[in-house]
Design a protein around this motif. Structure first.
Motif, PDB file in Angstrom:
ATOM      1  N   SER A  74      49.952  41.696  31.244  1.00 34.59           N
ATOM      2  CA  SER A  74      48.623  41.297  31.710  1.00 34.59           C
ATOM      3  C   SER A  74      47.712  42.503  31.912  1.00 34.59           C
ATOM      4  CB  SER A  74      48.740  40.514  33.020  1.00 34.59           C
ATOM      5  OG  SER A  74      49.290  41.325  34.033  1.00 34.59           O
ATOM      6  N   PHE A 125      48.980  39.616  39.756  1.00 37.08           N
ATOM      7  CA  PHE A 125      49.097  38.189  39.436  1.00 37.08           C
ATOM      8  C   PHE A 125      50.467  37.708  39.911  1.00 37.08           C
ATOM      9  CE2 PHE A 125      45.846  38.774  35.840  1.00 37.08           C
ATOM     10  CZ  PHE A 125      44.814  38.532  36.729  1.00 37.08           C
ATOM     11  N   ILE A 126      50.593  37.692  41.226  1.00 41.59           N
ATOM     12  CA  ILE A 126      51.849  37.358  41.904  1.00 41.59           C
ATOM     13  C   ILE A 126      51.476  36.458  43.074  1.00 41.59           C
ATOM     14  CG2 ILE A 126      53.847  38.340  43.124  1.00 41.59           C
ATOM     15  CD1 ILE A 126      52.830  41.068  41.783  1.00 41.59           C
ATOM     16  N   GLU A 127      52.414  35.646  43.456  1.00 44.75           N
ATOM     17  CA  GLU A 127      52.152  34.775  44.601  1.00 44.75           C
ATOM     18  C   GLU A 127      51.887  35.625  45.842  1.00 44.75           C
ATOM     19  OE1 GLU A 127      51.789  31.496  45.281  1.00 44.75           O
ATOM     20  OE2 GLU A 127      51.549  31.412  43.102  1.00 44.75           O
ATOM     21  N   ASP A 178      49.335  33.425  26.933  1.00 47.37           N
ATOM     22  CA  ASP A 178      49.805  34.236  28.048  1.00 47.37           C
ATOM     23  C   ASP A 178      50.222  35.625  27.528  1.00 47.37           C
ATOM     24  OD1 ASP A 178      50.757  35.274  30.354  1.00 47.37           O
ATOM     25  OD2 ASP A 178      52.214  33.661  30.751  1.00 47.37           O
ATOM     26  N   MET A 179      49.632  36.659  28.079  1.00 49.82           N
ATOM     27  CA  MET A 179      49.936  38.024  27.618  1.00 49.82           C
ATOM     28  C   MET A 179      51.294  38.497  28.126  1.00 49.82           C
ATOM     29  SD  MET A 179      46.168  39.686  28.032  1.00 49.82           S
ATOM     30  CE  MET A 179      46.490  41.157  27.093  1.00 49.82           C
ATOM     31  N   LYS A 221      42.891  47.041  31.773  1.00 52.68           N
ATOM     32  CA  LYS A 221      43.196  47.302  33.178  1.00 52.68           C
ATOM     33  C   LYS A 221      44.163  48.489  33.302  1.00 52.68           C
ATOM     34  CE  LYS A 221      43.992  42.808  33.860  1.00 52.68           C
ATOM     35  NZ  LYS A 221      44.391  41.548  34.513  1.00 52.68           N
ATOM     36  N   TYR A 231      43.315  32.115  45.856  1.00 52.52           N
ATOM     37  CA  TYR A 231      44.257  33.233  45.698  1.00 52.52           C
ATOM     38  C   TYR A 231      43.713  34.505  46.352  1.00 52.52           C
ATOM     39  CZ  TYR A 231      46.196  37.250  43.185  1.00 52.52           C
ATOM     40  OH  TYR A 231      46.723  38.478  42.866  1.00 52.52           O
ATOM     41  N   PHE A 254      44.908  43.510  29.324  1.00 48.12           N
ATOM     42  CA  PHE A 254      43.683  42.721  29.162  1.00 48.12           C
ATOM     43  C   PHE A 254      42.468  43.525  29.595  1.00 48.12           C
ATOM     44  CE2 PHE A 254      40.487  39.649  30.554  1.00 48.12           C
ATOM     45  CZ  PHE A 254      40.411  38.846  29.432  1.00 48.12           C
ATOM     46  N   GLU A 277      35.742  39.060  33.233  1.00 46.97           N
ATOM     47  CA  GLU A 277      35.925  37.780  32.544  1.00 46.97           C
ATOM     48  C   GLU A 277      36.901  36.894  33.315  1.00 46.97           C
ATOM     49  OE1 GLU A 277      37.451  37.777  28.416  1.00 46.97           O
ATOM     50  OE2 GLU A 277      35.417  37.158  27.918  1.00 46.97           O
ATOM     51  N   GLU A 278      37.868  37.527  33.919  1.00 43.14           N
ATOM     52  CA  GLU A 278      38.817  36.762  34.732  1.00 43.14           C
ATOM     53  C   GLU A 278      38.154  36.217  35.990  1.00 43.14           C
ATOM     54  OE1 GLU A 278      42.950  39.181  33.663  1.00 43.14           O
ATOM     55  OE2 GLU A 278      41.676  39.826  35.335  1.00 43.14           O
ATOM     56  N   ASP A 282      47.131  44.225  38.688  1.00 40.23           N
ATOM     57  CA  ASP A 282      46.255  43.051  38.790  1.00 40.23           C
ATOM     58  C   ASP A 282      46.841  42.027  39.761  1.00 40.23           C
ATOM     59  OD1 ASP A 282      48.371  42.248  37.261  1.00 40.23           O
ATOM     60  OD2 ASP A 282      47.218  41.980  35.419  1.00 40.23           O
ATOM     61  N   LEU A 292      41.143  30.596  41.890  1.00 40.04           N
ATOM     62  CA  LEU A 292      40.930  32.032  42.027  1.00 40.04           C
ATOM     63  C   LEU A 292      40.513  32.395  43.448  1.00 40.04           C
ATOM     64  CD1 LEU A 292      40.574  34.850  40.720  1.00 40.04           C
ATOM     65  CD2 LEU A 292      38.233  34.188  40.160  1.00 40.04           C
TER      66      LEU A 292
END
Lengths: 691, 305
Positions: free
Chosen positions: B99, B195-197, B238-239, B109, B263, B102, B224-225, B193, B260
């Protein structure tokens, strides 16, 4: 729904453009490597709520906007239910038009008649529809007439009003016949009528058979009923009846009964001036109308003694229906009044013979012929004003001759046979005439008297000075009983009729249930009542004789002049029609008009009121008295008439400017704007969420 | 000119930025345990010039540290103690999962993370601190122990340059591992980034805090995200090798934004509760202001002696 620019509807597939764009957009998706998948997956797992519906709503709004635009520029026309069910190309359009006098009732404001309004509405409505064939069936000529175009149909002279009554069962039958013969693929039948009871004949006529026949048709038939049931309460209708010329060679008077009828009963008394013109003379008489009806009996107008045959016209001031404001009449010196007495034995009817032979005035000696049954076939009834028939009821050809005699407006008396009065076994005969038959007899030990009799009108009415006839002095010891629909003029103790009138449409038929012989009654010895009744009966029948003839205008029915063939057999007509003797339509073609509106085409002379010359005779044609009855069919009655048929009823009023069909492009434009606004509203980004 | 101290050109290191930022020291928010003397506070007493406290004399104390003036005033024996200064160990943890590759603004990133990490590493070594690096993806891809000699910087930058973003992320497990393996009281800087809980992040940060590490996080997000503005239906791949998803962006954007924001709110709560020095960065921003803010923010929040 119909359109003024229907070819623009070819653009209707453009409504699919938003859907196609949507599908293409779906098909041309992009592929993108994405890091934040956890949010996408979380978003997809969330409850969608209205999100999906929102997308579909946006798409629907776009489709609606385009559809609204295309429909708006196609200039749609609608008329409520009519707009929904009409449309497309119709194979055959049949216009059934009521041209009866009641359809000439005008709007008080615009002075436009129901008929003119109906024709205008039909032109506006039907001009937006295409039809391969245009057929007119009107109430005056209830046969199908084909026209090249709608305008030719509407503008034809046959669409003018007439004085003839409408016979709607006959018109429906004509429409049925047309469909049977021509077999159109789809038929629209437009009915324009004021729904008068007298025209529609809802209580009689072959309506069940007509309904069934229409239901059995293989091709679809739709009825559009444009009704004008509005009744003008302040309308007056004038009628002139019993016109006759009386007097001697030095002094003649025209005697007539004038009736003025108001559509709805009025409060108090209203005076209606009636103008009467005879030749160059003119007079006026006021008629008091009480509770909706005014009558002036035996109104006398002196005329020039040299006039023995003439005509006149009576009229009342103009009101909302000019068609019932005037009446034409003709008069003539009473001809020699011939009476034919058909008897078993001449002595049985001797008092009748004497009563007939006594001249009423100095105009001449009455001609009385007495014949027995064995010579009755040689008798010519043509010149007789009264026929007295004593004995068993006539059958076959003689019965037909007597029916014809009655249909010509003349009189018949029926007396029982002596055998019936003396022997019960002679009764219960199956022979009927005019709906009645002899049934039984009564032989009384002590004679009885008439207890009640009609002294206000009819044969036993009181004299002009107001004296009642001595009917109550008659003693009856033997009388016959009868069966059938009759109206009792004199009733004996116990309720049995002594003198009764048969319920027939034309002519005057009476039944006397006893004989003027000592064994049966004292009619001969108390002969005043008998004399007066016989004289009045001769006078009634005599009116129909002579050179002055009054007719009621009737429709030109198909085969109307063949309805009583010479061989005497009855023709089977499928619809209820007036009797032929009202007007011989074949003879009309030879008539020379004296007083008639020259707007009317020559082949319709018998359909319009006026005065005509036919050889040595003068003929007055007037509207049917049934037209003066303002009762209309209720919606329920009409629904029963067309029960099971596909019809739309549209109620309108005379002079109405409200079109049956209207342009509704504004509604579609509004729809388009509304759809665009809604689409914009739904598409707006949700700012709150974005924040 | 983008070069490191050895004169080698680095695309992700701008000497001008380093020069401007070198005026701001990189300080720890809590006391550190270093091997040598440095500019960071130590939990132990030392021999600096900065007075710490007076302590009662106990037998065995060095008599040279006895404060005779205090004895003269109070007739009691006190030992005068001074603060100790030490260096720190800075561990740069760079997320190199798929990820991080991206980027919609001309750089990924990971590239952005390189710039941040390289600059901070340079500054730390320049002020005598030891710097190490751990590249984390599915596992620890690269690990360089902390050292403070300038030649180590070159090695660090070389490794940074070659590392690539790929594979799924197991950052939480790796952070737990680091919490245990790195000696106590280090400065742990995470570039990811995230992208974890958020609940898993909470555990990691609490573990690091328990081990007395000073934790700083650079949360790198692409614009963009954040905005998710697409016009056409899109198949998102999914990257990190997960399943692809086909969506109608207009239809899903509301719910995406909801997810988003939810989160980010949770992450914010986690970092507040774990005293993590958190910086959310949109990678379309210049990295110099981000670092300046980071460095100055730490000065205000540095530990008191």
């Amino acid at each position: 729904m119909s359109f003024l620019q229907p070819w623009l509807l070819l653009a209707l597939p453009l409504v699919l453009v938003p859907i196609i764009i949507h599908l293409v957009n779906q098909w041309r998706y992009q592929t993108k490597p994405w890091a934040a998948m956890m949010f996408l997956l979380a978003a997809k797992s969330m409850h969608r709520g209205l999100a999906k519906l929102r997308q579909w709503l946006i798409l629907a709004m776009r489709v609606l906007a385009i559809a609204g635009l295309i429909l708006a520029i196609s200039r749609p026309l609608t008329s409520g239910i009519v707009g929904l069910v009409t449309g497309g190309r119709i194979d055959t359009t049949i216009v059934m038009l009521d041209r009866s006098p009641s359809m000439l009732q005008q709007s008080p404001s615009s002075r436009e008649s129901k008929l003119a309004t109906g024709l205008r509405q039909l032109r506006q409505t039907l001009s937006t529809q295409s039809s391969a064939r245009w057929i007119l069936i009107d109430s005056a000529v209830p046969t199908s007439q084909e026209f090249e175009s709608l305008d030719a149909l509407i503008d034809s002279p046959v669409s003018l009003g007439t004085s003839a009554i409408g016979i709607w069962p006959a018109m429906f039958q004509s429409a049925l016949d047309y469909i049977h013969i021509n077999r159109p693929s789809q038929t629209n039948i437009w009915i324009c009528s004021d729904m008068r009871q007298g025209d529609w004949q809802a209580d009689r006529g072959p309506w069940p058979a007509i309904r069934e026949a229409f239901q059995k048709l293989s091709s679809p038939v739709r009825f559009f009923v444009l009704t004008y049931p509005e009744i003008a309460s302040s309308n007056y209708a004038l009628s002139v009846e019993q016109v006759r010329l009386v007097g001697d060679a030095d002094h003649y008077e025209v005697v007539m009964t004038i009736r003025v009828r108001r559509n709805t009963p009025n409060q108090g008394t209203e005076t209606v001036p009636v103008q009467i013109a005879i030749g160059s003379g003119h007079s006026q008489v006021d008629v008091d109308v009480i509770q909706g009806l005014g009558e002036l009996k035996d109104h006398r107008i002196p005329i020039d003694s040299s006039t023995t045959l003439g005509w006149g016209k009576a009229w009342i001031p103009s009101d909302v229906n000019p068609a019932d404001n005037e009446q034409f009449f003709v008069f003539n010196v009473a001809p020699v009044q011939q009476t034919i007495i058909v008897v078993e034995q001449p002595e049985l009817t001797l008092p009748f013979q004497i009563a007939c032979e006594i001249p009423k005035d100095a105009s001449g000696t009455p001609d009385v012929s007495v014949v027995t049954f064995d010579k009755v076939s040689q008798v010519n009834f043509d010149d007789a004003s009264l026929v007295i028939w004593q004995g068993a009821l006539p059958t076959s050809e003689i019965a037909d001759q007597l029916s014809d005699h009655l249909n010509r407006g003349r009189s018949v008396w029926f007396l029982p046979s002596m055998a019936l009065l003396e022997d019960r076994s002679q009764g219960n005969s199956d022979t009927t005439f005019g709906g009645f038959r002899w049934r039984d007899n009564r032989m009384l030990e002590s004679p009885i008297k008439p207890t009640t009799w009609r002294s206000d009108e009819g044969l036993l009415a009181s004299t002009q000075s107001g004296m009642a006839l001595p009917v109550g002095e008659i003693l009856v010891s033997r009388y016959a009983t009868i069966e059938g629909e009759t109206m009792a003029l004199a009733t004996l103790e116990g309720g049995a009729p002594l003198l009764a009138k048969l319920n027939i449409e034309r002519g005057h038929a009476y039944v006397c249930t006893t004989l003027p012989v000592d064994r049966a009654s004292t009619m001969a010895t108390n002969g005043i009542s008998l004399f007066v009744a016989i004289q009045r009966s001769i006078e009634q029948g005599g009116i129909a004789l002579g050179n002055a003839i009054a007719y009621t205008a009737i429709p030109k029915l198909r085969g109307a002049n063949d309805r009583q063939p010479k061989d005497g057999s009855r023709s089977e007509s499928s619809v209820a029609t007036p009797t032929t003797s009202e007007l011989n339509l074949t003879a009309v073609e030879t008539w020379h008009p004296i007083a008639v509106d020259d707007r009317f085409v020559s082949n319709e002379l018998g359909l319009h009121s006026g005065v005509f010359e036919s050889g040595a005779k003068l003929v007055a044609v007037n509207r049917s008295p049934a037209e003066d009855n303002p009762e209309s069919l209720s919606e329920t009655q009409f629904a029963q008439l067309l029960h099971g048929l596909n019809y739309v009823r549209i109620e309108d009023s005379a002079g109405s400017n409200k079109s049956i069909q209207q342009e509704i492009w504004r509604a579609f434009l509004l729809l388009m704007i509304l759809a665009l606004l809604l689409e914009a509203l739904i598409s707006l980004p949700r700012k709150q969420l974005a924040k | 000119m983008k070069t490191d101290g050895a004169g080698k050109t680095r695309s992700f290191l701008d000497p001008l930025v380093v020069a401007r930022l070198s005026a701001i020291p990189l300080v720890a928010r809590r006391s550190m345990l270093g091997g040598v003397s440095g500019r960071h506070t130590s939990p132990h007493r030392g021999s600096s010039v900065e007075f710490a406290e007076y302590r009662k004399y106990v037998p065995g104390d060095d008599l040279r540290r006895l404060d005779w003036r205090a004895f003269g005033r109070s007739d009691r024996y006190y030992v005068k103690e001074f603060e100790a200064d030490t260096n720190l160990r800075c561990i740069l943890v760079i997320d190199t999962s798929g990820s991080m590759a991206f980027g919609s603004v001309g750089k990924t990133k990971l590239e952005y993370a390189r710039s941040l990490a390289a600059t901070l590493g340079y500054l730390a070594i320049a002020q005598g601190d030891a710097v190490g690096m751990t590249c984390a993806a599915e596992k620890i891809v690269r690990e360089i122990p902390a050292r403070r000699n300038p030649s180590h910087l070159s090695h660090l930058l070389d490794e940074m340059e070659v590392v690539q973003a790929k594979g799924p992320t197991r950052l939480p497990e790796i952070l737990h591992e680091l919490a245990e393996t790195v000696r106590q009281r280090a400065l742990v800087l995470v570039f990811s980034d995230l992208f974890i809980e958020p609940s898993m992040l909470r555990n990691c940060f609490e573990h690091l805090r328990f081990r007395k590490h000073d934790v700083g996080v650079f949360h790198l997000l692409d614009p963009e995200e954040l905005k998710f503005q697409f016009l056409r239906p899109t198949r998102f791949i999914d990257m990190e090798g997960g399943p692809s998803v086909f969506v109608e962006p207009n239809e899903i954007v509301d719910r995406y934004q909801l997810a988003l924001q939810d989160y980010l709110a949770k992450v914010q709560k986690v970092v507040l509760e774990t005293s993590t020095d958190y910086h959310r960065v949109s990678i379309d921003e210049a990295y110099e202001p981000v670092l300046a803010k980071f460095l100055t923010g730490r000065i205000h929040g540095r530990s008191r002696r």
